[in-house]
Design a protein around this motif. Structure first.
Motif, PDB file in Angstrom:
ATOM      1  N   PRO A  93      -5.211  14.934  16.052  1.00  0.00           N
ATOM      2  CA  PRO A  93      -4.588  16.222  16.407  1.00  0.00           C
ATOM      3  C   PRO A  93      -3.342  16.432  15.537  1.00  0.00           C
ATOM      4  O   PRO A  93      -2.587  15.486  15.301  1.00  0.00           O
ATOM      5  CB  PRO A  93      -4.207  16.042  17.881  1.00  0.00           C
ATOM      6  N   TRP A  94      -3.173  17.638  15.059  1.00  0.00           N
ATOM      7  CA  TRP A  94      -2.125  17.909  14.071  1.00  0.00           C
ATOM      8  C   TRP A  94      -0.740  17.482  14.560  1.00  0.00           C
ATOM      9  O   TRP A  94       0.074  16.998  13.783  1.00  0.00           O
ATOM     10  CB  TRP A  94      -2.138  19.387  13.685  1.00  0.00           C
ATOM     11  N   ASP A  95      -0.460  17.637  15.872  1.00  0.00           N
ATOM     12  CA  ASP A  95       0.885  17.275  16.359  1.00  0.00           C
ATOM     13  C   ASP A  95       1.101  15.761  16.401  1.00  0.00           C
ATOM     14  O   ASP A  95       2.205  15.290  16.623  1.00  0.00           O
ATOM     15  CB  ASP A  95       1.183  17.912  17.726  1.00  0.00           C
ATOM     16  N   LYS A  96       0.023  14.998  16.154  1.00  0.00           N
ATOM     17  CA  LYS A  96       0.174  13.535  16.100  1.00  0.00           C
ATOM     18  C   LYS A  96       0.251  13.026  14.650  1.00  0.00           C
ATOM     19  O   LYS A  96       0.372  11.821  14.410  1.00  0.00           O
ATOM     20  CB  LYS A  96      -1.030  12.848  16.779  1.00  0.00           C
ATOM     21  N   VAL A  97       0.125  13.933  13.712  1.00  0.00           N
ATOM     22  CA  VAL A  97       0.136  13.523  12.301  1.00  0.00           C
ATOM     23  C   VAL A  97       1.574  13.275  11.864  1.00  0.00           C
ATOM     24  O   VAL A  97       2.411  14.168  11.934  1.00  0.00           O
ATOM     25  CB  VAL A  97      -0.507  14.613  11.410  1.00  0.00           C
ATOM     26  N   THR A  98       1.869  12.034  11.461  1.00  0.00           N
ATOM     27  CA  THR A  98       3.230  11.707  11.019  1.00  0.00           C
ATOM     28  C   THR A  98       3.338  11.967   9.514  1.00  0.00           C
ATOM     29  O   THR A  98       2.323  11.969   8.818  1.00  0.00           O
ATOM     30  CB  THR A  98       3.542  10.224  11.282  1.00  0.00           C
ATOM     31  N   PRO A  99       4.560  12.179   9.022  1.00  0.00           N
ATOM     32  CA  PRO A  99       4.725  12.434   7.587  1.00  0.00           C
ATOM     33  C   PRO A  99       4.137  11.317   6.734  1.00  0.00           C
ATOM     34  O   PRO A  99       3.512  11.578   5.712  1.00  0.00           O
ATOM     35  CB  PRO A  99       6.242  12.492   7.401  1.00  0.00           C
ATOM     36  N   GLU A 100       4.292  10.053   7.178  1.00  0.00           N
ATOM     37  CA  GLU A 100       3.775   8.928   6.375  1.00  0.00           C
ATOM     38  C   GLU A 100       2.271   9.041   6.146  1.00  0.00           C
ATOM     39  O   GLU A 100       1.742   8.596   5.138  1.00  0.00           O
ATOM     40  CB  GLU A 100       4.041   7.573   7.052  1.00  0.00           C
ATOM     41  N   MET A 101       1.598   9.598   7.165  1.00  0.00           N
ATOM     42  CA  MET A 101       0.133   9.651   7.069  1.00  0.00           C
ATOM     43  C   MET A 101      -0.346  10.493   5.908  1.00  0.00           C
ATOM     44  O   MET A 101      -1.427  10.284   5.368  1.00  0.00           O
ATOM     45  CB  MET A 101      -0.464  10.209   8.360  1.00  0.00           C
ATOM     46  N   THR A 102       0.453  11.474   5.556  1.00  0.00           N
ATOM     47  CA  THR A 102      -0.014  12.380   4.509  1.00  0.00           C
ATOM     48  C   THR A 102       0.881  12.295   3.279  1.00  0.00           C
ATOM     49  O   THR A 102       1.090  13.259   2.577  1.00  0.00           O
ATOM     50  CB  THR A 102      -0.035  13.833   5.011  1.00  0.00           C
ATOM     51  N   GLN A 103       1.427  11.088   3.104  1.00  0.00           N
ATOM     52  CA  GLN A 103       2.325  10.923   1.978  1.00  0.00           C
ATOM     53  C   GLN A 103       1.639  10.109   0.895  1.00  0.00           C
ATOM     54  O   GLN A 103       1.350   8.942   1.095  1.00  0.00           O
ATOM     55  CB  GLN A 103       3.557  10.164   2.456  1.00  0.00           C
ATOM     56  N   GLY A 104       1.394  10.691  -0.219  1.00  0.00           N
ATOM     57  CA  GLY A 104       0.939   9.953  -1.393  1.00  0.00           C
ATOM     58  C   GLY A 104      -0.346   9.160  -1.207  1.00  0.00           C
ATOM     59  O   GLY A 104      -1.225   9.525  -0.426  1.00  0.00           O
ATOM     60  N   LEU A 105      -0.414   8.052  -1.931  1.00  0.00           N
ATOM     61  CA  LEU A 105      -1.637   7.276  -1.998  1.00  0.00           C
ATOM     62  C   LEU A 105      -1.662   6.233  -0.894  1.00  0.00           C
ATOM     63  O   LEU A 105      -0.726   5.462  -0.739  1.00  0.00           O
ATOM     64  CB  LEU A 105      -1.715   6.576  -3.356  1.00  0.00           C
ATOM     65  N   GLU A 106      -2.748   6.199  -0.160  1.00  0.00           N
ATOM     66  CA  GLU A 106      -2.867   5.206   0.895  1.00  0.00           C
ATOM     67  C   GLU A 106      -3.712   4.037   0.389  1.00  0.00           C
ATOM     68  O   GLU A 106      -4.857   4.212  -0.012  1.00  0.00           O
ATOM     69  CB  GLU A 106      -3.531   5.835   2.111  1.00  0.00           C
ATOM     70  N   PRO A 107      -3.137   2.825   0.403  1.00  0.00           N
ATOM     71  CA  PRO A 107      -3.887   1.682  -0.122  1.00  0.00           C
ATOM     72  C   PRO A 107      -4.921   1.162   0.875  1.00  0.00           C
ATOM     73  O   PRO A 107      -4.706   1.222   2.084  1.00  0.00           O
ATOM     74  CB  PRO A 107      -2.809   0.629  -0.353  1.00  0.00           C
ATOM     75  N   TYR A 108      -6.026   0.669   0.352  1.00  0.00           N
ATOM     76  CA  TYR A 108      -7.056   0.049   1.191  1.00  0.00           C
ATOM     77  C   TYR A 108      -7.271  -1.387   0.743  1.00  0.00           C
ATOM     78  O   TYR A 108      -7.371  -1.656  -0.446  1.00  0.00           O
ATOM     79  CB  TYR A 108      -8.360   0.846   1.105  1.00  0.00           C
ATOM     80  N   TYR A 109      -7.338  -2.279   1.711  1.00  0.00           N
ATOM     81  CA  TYR A 109      -7.418  -3.708   1.409  1.00  0.00           C
ATOM     82  C   TYR A 109      -8.778  -4.269   1.775  1.00  0.00           C
ATOM     83  O   TYR A 109      -9.386  -3.843   2.762  1.00  0.00           O
ATOM     84  CB  TYR A 109      -6.331  -4.464   2.179  1.00  0.00           C
ATOM     85  N   ASN A 110      -9.207  -5.237   1.000  1.00  0.00           N
ATOM     86  CA  ASN A 110     -10.454  -5.934   1.314  1.00  0.00           C
ATOM     87  C   ASN A 110     -10.308  -6.770   2.575  1.00  0.00           C
ATOM     88  O   ASN A 110      -9.293  -7.435   2.765  1.00  0.00           O
ATOM     89  CB  ASN A 110     -10.832  -6.873   0.179  1.00  0.00           C
ATOM     90  N   THR A 111     -11.321  -6.706   3.403  1.00  0.00           N
ATOM     91  CA  THR A 111     -11.319  -7.557   4.594  1.00  0.00           C
ATOM     92  C   THR A 111     -12.711  -8.147   4.728  1.00  0.00           C
ATOM     93  O   THR A 111     -13.625  -7.752   4.020  1.00  0.00           O
ATOM     94  CB  THR A 111     -11.008  -6.749   5.861  1.00  0.00           C
ATOM     95  N   THR A 112     -12.844  -9.085   5.649  1.00  0.00           N
ATOM     96  CA  THR A 112     -14.165  -9.669   5.866  1.00  0.00           C
ATOM     97  C   THR A 112     -14.599  -9.372   7.303  1.00  0.00           C
ATOM     98  O   THR A 112     -13.798  -8.918   8.117  1.00  0.00           O
ATOM     99  CB  THR A 112     -14.128 -11.192   5.683  1.00  0.00           C
TER     100      THR A 112
END
Ligand code: ADP
Ligand code: MG
Length: 697
Positions: free
Chosen positions: A133-152
């Motif tokens: 929901p838009w009112d739960k979207v924090t600024p960090e969430m839509t800031q720049g590149l979001e990194p994704y990490y390998n997991t198992t």
């Protein structure tokens, strides 16, 4: 405490249970270890898409809009929830198959949709999207590149997904910002314009923009390649300090053969022999790689080098990967050596030589009456003892697995000179890594008068056409290879295919004689069949890839490869190299299914487009990635690369090698105080170098 020494257990958001899993799954023991887990991708969260902009191939995107309608289909486990998402002008479909009961949707609410679209029936849909929901979207969430990490799987089971790893790393940010000790000296960083470790860690995990993220990654790639090169080149430098046999004389045997050759050596062959001779007379051990395309005349170069050694009073050996090839080398060498009479003694040692017949060979090696020994890995057996082995030539090396490397000489002896010859060219980047501790000689020229092999790609349905072509060639006096794939996992089926193929050919060509060879046959039977083909008694040779390396029957002008899609590029090139050895126009016919994957199609297209082994090797690396290439290959890549990629980072590799070389030139053993960081880092990294030619043991 420094991040490099801080136990991961005591980092925020970790704890004992997660730490255990991090250790066992990723080998992460310290905070720094985790920071060295570089993201495998980034998603640009600063960009908002419109549905109208979506592209079939789009990766993750985010869109703002609302849910206009939804419904569930099915019951229980088979339940599926489908919703319509509207961005103001267009709509798309959202689908959930799992956890449907947890998805709560509301009409008239603004949402941020995040996910990967795919297209179905002209409408885009998102399976299991993230919906906030838009009112739960924090600024960090839509800031720049979001990194994704390998997991198992194991990590995910305890909730250690990419997001969780990120939350651990976020907690380390203030500590990183205080500055971490670099692993690369300031002079190198400056000269090669590299980010400091501190900046690079920040930018790789918290990128401001694409450019700084790429710069950070370039630094880590450089670092990874730099330490591998430092290790390889240090080994090379260390060896250069070792003495080797000195072979300064160019003697009568060499000259006699040289004068009797039925053809002129190519300029490339001459150059390479000079390079090798310079090594042989240097007083230091030679460790050299000889690269040359199929048919470039490596065997003759090898023989001439053997004679250089023999003229200086040393024994030599040539190791071949298969018995067929060893036999053939033996025959070829004997023919070439005829003019030398009994001034050179050549002997053959393979697994199928009986114990009784080995005795005179063992004796001849011990007392020095055998000058050149050709053989398979039977050469490596303990019973084989030399009087004075001075030069070892390893032909088509990649067929020798690590397990087969055994003792050729004892540790405290002067090591013989080593020449490794490859069957097909190796891409430059791979050569610099896998064979990085060897000097390289390249034969980049084919003997004159060769007609390039013409390559044609047909679907299996056109067999009749292929057969009539074969018949015509045989009527013109030529011979034909038909090769079937043989892969270990499906050996039985493949052998059946081979047998069926053989029967089919016998029916199609009742007027001709056909030989068959495969790996399961006894060596003597294989030999007999090969001989029948080589002597022209049979017109067609049906075979598995046992004939892939080295086999030389100049009158054979057609190579038919069945199920070509099951062969790698360099294998196809190597097979093709079996024809085009005589004066006639030769042909290679690749037969595949009609339905091809895009990878297979590319491989076939490259084969049709070029005969250049170096181009093919590069293409192979691009298509398959370094870990999978033949050659290095059977025994896996010797170096684990975490971030650098030999297919794409050639330029960085060259720079990293140069940087490592600059350091070692001044300080070969890394003894200077200022190089302590490198020595220390190498100790920590313990880069394994399984390919250590100088000390094969
Ligand atoms: P590869 O490099 O694939 O091992 P070979 O050594 O088997 O190639 O050589 C292929 C063929 O070319 C052999 O028949 C060999 O005698 C012949 N050959 C080698 N050098 C020359 C040359 N300079 N001119 C003409 N023919 C040559
Ligand atoms: Mg060869």
């Amino acid at each position: 405490m420094e991040l490099a020494h801080r136990d991961i257990t005591y980092c925020k958001n970790v704890g004992a249970k997660r730490a255990d899993i991090l250790r066992s799954e990723l080998g992460v023991c310290t905070a720094m270890d985790l920071l060295r887990q570089y993201p495998y991708k980034y998603i640009d969260r600063s960009r908002f898409y419109r549905i109208a902009e979506l592209d079939d191939e789009d990766t993750y995107v985010q869109i703002v809009g609302e849910i206009t309608e939804w419904h569930t289909i099915g019951i229980g486990k088979a339940q599926r929830l489908s919703a319509t998402f509207f961005d103001g002008t267009h709509q798309c479909e959202l689908v959930w198959f799992k956890g449907v009961q947890y998805v709560k949707l509301q009409r008239g609410v603004k949402y941020l949709l995040f996910g990967k679209p795919s297209r179905f029936n002209h409408i885009y849909n998102f399976v299991h999207p993230e919906l906030t929901p838009w009112d739960k979207v924090t600024p960090e969430m839509t800031q720049g590149l979001e990194p994704y990490y390998n997991t198992t799987e194991k990590m995910k089971r305890i909730g250690l997904n990419s997001k969780a790893l990120r939350s651990i790393i976020v907690e380390m940010l203030p500590e990183i910002k205080k500055g971490v000790p670099d692993t690369i000296g300031a002079d190198v960083l400056q000269k090669y314009r590299l980010m400091s470790l501190t900046d690079a860690l920040i930018s790789v995990h918290f990128p401001k923009d694409t450019l700084s993220m790429q710069n950070a990654r370039a630094r880590f790639k450089f670092e990874e390649l730099f330490f591998i090169q430092l290790q390889i080149l240090r080994q090379m430098k260390r060896r250069e300090l070792n003495p080797g046999f000195s072979m300064p004389i160019v003697g009568t045997r060499f000259h006699t053969l040289y004068k009797c050759l039925p053809f002129e050596l190519t300029n490339a062959q001459k150059r390479v022999i000079h390079e090798i001779h310079d090594d042989l007379k240097s007083g230091k051990q030679m460790n050299r790689l000889l690269q040359g395309d199929v048919g470039s005349g490596k065997t003759l170069v090898a023989l001439l080098c053997c004679l250089l050694a023999v003229d200086n009073g040393y024994q030599t050996c040539i190791m071949a990967p298969t018995e067929i090839l060893a036999n053939q080398h033996y025959e070829t060498l004997k023919t070439f050596l005829k003019p030398l009479g009994d001034t050179v003694h050549v002997s053959l040692l393979t697994g199928s030589i009986s114990a009784k017949n080995r005795i005179p060979i063992h004796n001849g090696l011990m007392n020095g009456t055998i000058h050149i020994l050709i053989g398979t890995h039977a050469l490596l057996e303990d019973a084989v003892q030399w009087k004075n082995l001075g030069l070892v030539i390893i032909d088509e090396q990649h067929r020798f697995g690590v397990a087969q490397r055994a003792k050729l000489w004892t540790k405290n002896q002067t090591p013989p000179h080593i020449l490794v010859m490859t069957a097909t060219p190796i891409p430059r980047t791979l050569a610099m890594t896998v064979y990085g501790d060897l000097q390289v000689s390249v034969i980049d020229e084919l003997p004159p008068g060769r007609k390039p092999v013409q390559t044609i790609h047909y679907s299996l349905q056109r067999r009749a056409q292929v057969y009539s072509f074969v018949r015509k060639q045989i009527q013109d006096g030529r011979q034909v290879y038909v090769v079937y794939p043989l892969i270990k996992e499906s050996e039985k089926m493949d052998l059946q295919d081979l047998q069926n193929g053989f029967n089919e050919l016998c029916e199609a060509f009742p007027e001709y004689k056909i030989s068959m060879v495969h790996g399961q046959m006894k060596a003597a039977d294989k030999d007999l069949q090969m001989q029948r083909f080589a002597s022209g008694e049979t017109q067609i040779l049906v075979a598995t890839t046992v004939i892939e390396v080295g086999v030389n029957v100049p009158n054979a002008s057609v190579m038919i490869i069945q199920n070509a899609e099951r062969f790698g590029l360099s294998q196809l090139h190597q097979l093709r190299g079996r024809v085009g050895r005589g004066a006639d126009q030769s042909f290679c016919i690749l037969l595949t299914d009609n339905e091809l994957t895009s990878d297979t199609r590319k491989r076939m297209d490259i084969m049709v487009a070029t005969n250049d082994g170096f181009r093919i090797a590069e293409a192979d690396l691009q298509l398959r990635g370094p870990g999978d290439l033949e050659g290095t290959m059977q025994s896996g890549t010797p170096f684990d690369l975490h971030i650098a990629n030999l297919a794409t980072d050639g330029q960085l590799l060259t720079l990293a090698r140069q940087a490592a070389m600059e350091i070692l030139e001044k300080d070969p053993l890394l003894e200077d105080e200022m190089n302590r960081i490198y020595k220390h880092r190498l100790d920590i990294l313990r880069i394994s170098q399984s390919y250590n030619w100088g000390e094969i043991s």
